[in-house]
Motif scaffolding. Structure first.
Motif, PDB file in Angstrom:
ATOM      1  N   THR A 176     -22.283 -46.289 -91.876  1.00 49.36           N
ATOM      2  CA  THR A 176     -23.733 -46.461 -91.770  1.00 49.36           C
ATOM      3  C   THR A 176     -24.174 -46.207 -90.333  1.00 49.36           C
ATOM      4  OG1 THR A 176     -23.684 -48.117 -93.521  1.00 49.36           O
ATOM      5  CG2 THR A 176     -25.643 -48.056 -92.118  1.00 49.36           C
ATOM      6  N   PRO A 177     -25.138 -45.304 -90.115  1.00 51.17           N
ATOM      7  CA  PRO A 177     -25.575 -45.002 -88.753  1.00 51.17           C
ATOM      8  C   PRO A 177     -25.918 -46.264 -87.964  1.00 51.17           C
ATOM      9  CG  PRO A 177     -26.562 -43.473 -90.294  1.00 51.17           C
ATOM     10  CD  PRO A 177     -25.854 -44.513 -91.123  1.00 51.17           C
ATOM     11  N   SER A 178     -25.546 -46.238 -86.706  1.00 48.02           N
ATOM     12  CA  SER A 178     -25.757 -47.406 -85.856  1.00 48.02           C
ATOM     13  C   SER A 178     -27.234 -47.607 -85.543  1.00 48.02           C
ATOM     14  CB  SER A 178     -24.979 -47.232 -84.535  1.00 48.02           C
ATOM     15  OG  SER A 178     -23.641 -46.891 -84.769  1.00 48.02           O
ATOM     16  N   ASN A 179     -27.604 -48.862 -85.337  1.00 50.66           N
ATOM     17  CA  ASN A 179     -28.949 -49.184 -84.864  1.00 50.66           C
ATOM     18  C   ASN A 179     -28.887 -49.189 -83.342  1.00 50.66           C
ATOM     19  OD1 ASN A 179     -31.595 -50.015 -84.629  1.00 50.66           O
ATOM     20  ND2 ASN A 179     -31.143 -52.175 -85.040  1.00 50.66           N
ATOM     21  N   CYS A 180     -29.037 -48.010 -82.765  1.00 51.27           N
ATOM     22  CA  CYS A 180     -28.768 -47.833 -81.338  1.00 51.27           C
ATOM     23  C   CYS A 180     -29.946 -48.266 -80.472  1.00 51.27           C
ATOM     24  CB  CYS A 180     -28.423 -46.375 -81.049  1.00 51.27           C
ATOM     25  SG  CYS A 180     -26.938 -45.824 -81.921  1.00 51.27           S
ATOM     26  N   THR A 181     -29.624 -48.794 -79.320  1.00 54.86           N
ATOM     27  CA  THR A 181     -30.643 -49.299 -78.389  1.00 54.86           C
ATOM     28  C   THR A 181     -30.703 -48.423 -77.139  1.00 54.86           C
ATOM     29  OG1 THR A 181     -29.039 -50.752 -77.315  1.00 54.86           O
ATOM     30  CG2 THR A 181     -30.249 -51.647 -79.197  1.00 54.86           C
ATOM     31  N   ASN A 182     -31.705 -48.664 -76.345  1.00 55.41           N
ATOM     32  CA  ASN A 182     -31.864 -47.971 -75.072  1.00 55.41           C
ATOM     33  C   ASN A 182     -32.130 -48.994 -73.973  1.00 55.41           C
ATOM     34  OD1 ASN A 182     -31.362 -45.243 -74.949  1.00 55.41           O
ATOM     35  ND2 ASN A 182     -33.369 -44.645 -75.759  1.00 55.41           N
ATOM     36  N   GLY A 189     -30.279 -49.191 -62.139  1.00 54.24           N
ATOM     37  CA  GLY A 189     -30.194 -47.736 -62.187  1.00 54.24           C
ATOM     38  C   GLY A 189     -31.415 -47.146 -62.851  1.00 54.24           C
ATOM     39  N   LYS A 190     -31.325 -45.877 -63.200  1.00 50.76           N
ATOM     40  CA  LYS A 190     -32.440 -45.168 -63.811  1.00 50.76           C
ATOM     41  C   LYS A 190     -32.734 -45.724 -65.198  1.00 50.76           C
ATOM     42  CE  LYS A 190     -32.553 -42.131 -60.404  1.00 50.76           C
ATOM     43  NZ  LYS A 190     -33.685 -42.053 -59.444  1.00 50.76           N
ATOM     44  N   GLU A 191     -33.985 -45.557 -65.615  1.00 52.81           N
ATOM     45  CA  GLU A 191     -34.355 -45.941 -66.969  1.00 52.81           C
ATOM     46  C   GLU A 191     -33.714 -44.974 -67.960  1.00 52.81           C
ATOM     47  OE1 GLU A 191     -35.950 -48.635 -67.840  1.00 52.81           O
ATOM     48  OE2 GLU A 191     -36.370 -49.281 -65.778  1.00 52.81           O
ATOM     49  N   CYS A 192     -33.574 -45.394 -69.209  1.00 52.06           N
ATOM     50  CA  CYS A 192     -32.878 -44.577 -70.204  1.00 52.06           C
ATOM     51  C   CYS A 192     -33.630 -43.307 -70.577  1.00 52.06           C
ATOM     52  CB  CYS A 192     -32.617 -45.400 -71.461  1.00 52.06           C
ATOM     53  SG  CYS A 192     -31.487 -46.798 -71.187  1.00 52.06           S
ATOM     54  N   ASP A 193     -34.902 -43.232 -70.242  1.00 54.73           N
ATOM     55  CA  ASP A 193     -35.656 -42.009 -70.532  1.00 54.73           C
ATOM     56  C   ASP A 193     -35.688 -41.059 -69.347  1.00 54.73           C
ATOM     57  OD1 ASP A 193     -37.281 -43.467 -68.863  1.00 54.73           O
ATOM     58  OD2 ASP A 193     -39.051 -43.462 -70.179  1.00 54.73           O
ATOM     59  N   LYS A 215     -22.531 -50.631 -73.532  1.00 49.56           N
ATOM     60  CA  LYS A 215     -23.120 -49.504 -74.258  1.00 49.56           C
ATOM     61  C   LYS A 215     -24.547 -49.267 -73.764  1.00 49.56           C
ATOM     62  CE  LYS A 215     -20.337 -49.351 -78.436  1.00 49.56           C
ATOM     63  NZ  LYS A 215     -20.342 -49.178 -79.911  1.00 49.56           N
ATOM     64  N   ALA A 216     -24.640 -49.143 -72.461  1.00 48.30           N
ATOM     65  CA  ALA A 216     -25.952 -48.961 -71.832  1.00 48.30           C
ATOM     66  C   ALA A 216     -26.571 -47.632 -72.273  1.00 48.30           C
ATOM     67  CB  ALA A 216     -25.795 -48.986 -70.312  1.00 48.30           C
ATOM     68  N   CYS A 217     -27.907 -47.640 -72.430  1.00 46.35           N
ATOM     69  CA  CYS A 217     -28.653 -46.438 -72.844  1.00 46.35           C
ATOM     70  C   CYS A 217     -27.962 -45.765 -74.025  1.00 46.35           C
ATOM     71  CB  CYS A 217     -28.787 -45.463 -71.680  1.00 46.35           C
ATOM     72  SG  CYS A 217     -29.733 -46.112 -70.278  1.00 46.35           S
ATOM     73  N   GLN A 218     -27.629 -46.564 -75.030  1.00 46.76           N
ATOM     74  CA  GLN A 218     -26.810 -46.122 -76.164  1.00 46.76           C
ATOM     75  C   GLN A 218     -27.402 -44.902 -76.877  1.00 46.76           C
ATOM     76  OE1 GLN A 218     -26.539 -49.102 -79.236  1.00 46.76           O
ATOM     77  NE2 GLN A 218     -24.589 -48.311 -80.013  1.00 46.76           N
ATOM     78  N   GLN A 219     -28.681 -44.952 -77.187  1.00 46.48           N
ATOM     79  CA  GLN A 219     -29.311 -43.834 -77.892  1.00 46.48           C
ATOM     80  C   GLN A 219     -29.393 -42.601 -77.007  1.00 46.48           C
ATOM     81  OE1 GLN A 219     -30.670 -43.814 -81.300  1.00 46.48           O
ATOM     82  NE2 GLN A 219     -30.486 -41.637 -80.771  1.00 46.48           N
ATOM     83  N   ARG A 220     -29.756 -42.802 -75.754  1.00 45.96           N
ATOM     84  CA  ARG A 220     -29.887 -41.678 -74.823  1.00 45.96           C
ATOM     85  C   ARG A 220     -28.540 -40.989 -74.611  1.00 45.96           C
ATOM     86  NH1 ARG A 220     -32.363 -37.325 -72.906  1.00 45.96           N
ATOM     87  NH2 ARG A 220     -32.557 -37.234 -70.632  1.00 45.96           N
TER      88      ARG A 220
END
Length: 337
Positions: A176-182, A189-193, A215-220
């Motif tokens: 099942t696809p992960s519910n990834c966070t940012n 450090g820099k923002e995930c965007d 798992k920092a900036c997981q989605q990014r």
């Protein structure tokens, strides 16, 4: 040991013989058998005269110096010669040359790289030949630059069927696809965007801490092609069921089920055009389309999701001849000649 191994050129053989004999003489000196008076001949040095256990110990010492180490078989062979080291060495030098490379090549099935496919050295291996290769993952590095189409719940590669898409995800080897966070790391450090792709590729999944632990900036990280181990932040292939999408295959990071593949929506394969998805396992919505094989296969821990036909002593014992796909234990594999 020289047994069954390619021999060096004649001059090097002579040098090696001299070195081995000298080593034997030196070991005898260490054992207290000092040379006195006139210098002994090479034959005398090469043929010590111990008896019983002492001779066996000398033979073992000699084999330590001249091979990868003594075995019961090599000790028995040397003992049958009466400890005549010179005769043993000459016998090794008369052993017919056999190539390790030839032995290796006869037992593996490497995939040819682009530009080598027409070479006779990389001729396709018959499906019923021992070592024929079968893969479970849908996309390979040979597919780079090809046109991938998602249509009618299927993946088509340059118009040819590649795999069906399983609505439950499991059939394509996924979870099942992960519910990834940012969320950026606790150290700041820099923002995930942040726009720079290189900033993330040097930190995501590269052992940088605390990035990996948190798992920092997981989605990014997933979106730039460097997702964390076990993550699927793509939303899954099943989200495309009922749609028609055309992309270009730009990257296949590793060849196994779940490895990240890069797809370009406009064919440019630039960072901004890439969408990353897990490499799907081959799956048939109608399993009856593929016969279950009774053939024996073996795997290689270094090659995930790849099987090799173990071969058959019975000419009629192979049921793979007319098959492009095979069902092995409920998983589907494609012939990879």
């Amino acid at each position: 040991t020289f047994v069954g191994r390619p021999l060096p050129p004649p001059i090097e053989r002579a040098m090696l013989l001299t070195a081995l004999l000298a080593a034997s003489a030196f070991s005898r000196c260490l054992a207290g058998e000092h040379l006195r008076g006139s210098v002994r001949s090479l034959a005398a040095v090469a043929a010590p005269e111990p008896i019983g256990d002492q001779r066996r110990a000398e033979d073992a010492r000699f084999l330590l110096q001249s091979t990868f180490g003594p075995t019961r078989a090599s000790l028995a062979e040397l003992g049958a010669l009466g400890g005549d080291y010179k005769q043993w060495i000459e016998a090794q030098m008369r052993v017919p040359v056999r190539s390790h490379r030839e032995h290796f090549r006869a037992r593996v099935n490497p995939r040819p790289t682009q530009g080598q496919t027409s070479s006779s050295a990389f001729a396709a291996r018959d499906r019923c030949a021992a070592g024929s290769r079968w893969q479970r993952f849908a996309l390979t590095q040979e597919d780079l630059g090809k046109h991938l189409e998602i249509r009618g719940g299927q993946l088509l590669l340059d118009g040819a069927w590649l795999t069906d898409i399983d609505p439950s995800v499991v059939g394509n080897g996924g979870t099942t696809p992960s519910n990834c966070t940012n969320v950026k790391p606790s150290t700041g450090g820099k923002e995930c965007d942040y726009e720079s792709v290189s900033y993330f590729t040097s930190r995501c999944s590269r052992g940088a801490e605390p990035w990996v632990t948190e798992k920092a900036c997981q989605q990014r990280c997933y979106d730039v092609g460097y997702g964390y181990e076990g993550d699927d932040c793509s939303g899954g292939w099943q989200k495309y069921i009922g749609t028609n999408v055309s992309v270009t295959v730009c990257s296949v990071n590793d060849e196994h089920v779940g490895s990240i593949v890069g797809l370009s929506v406009d064919g440019s394969c630039t960072d901004t055009s890439l969408v990353y998805m897990p490499n799907p396992a081959i799956w048939f919505a109608n399993a009856s389309q593929v016969s279950a094989s009774s053939a024996a296969f073996h795997s290689n821990l270094a090659l995930r999701d790849v099987l090799f036909f173990a071969g058959s002593s019975d000419e009629n014992g192979c049921d793979l001849g007319g098959l492009d796909f095979v069902n092995v234990g409920g998983a589907f594999f494609r012939d990879d000649p």
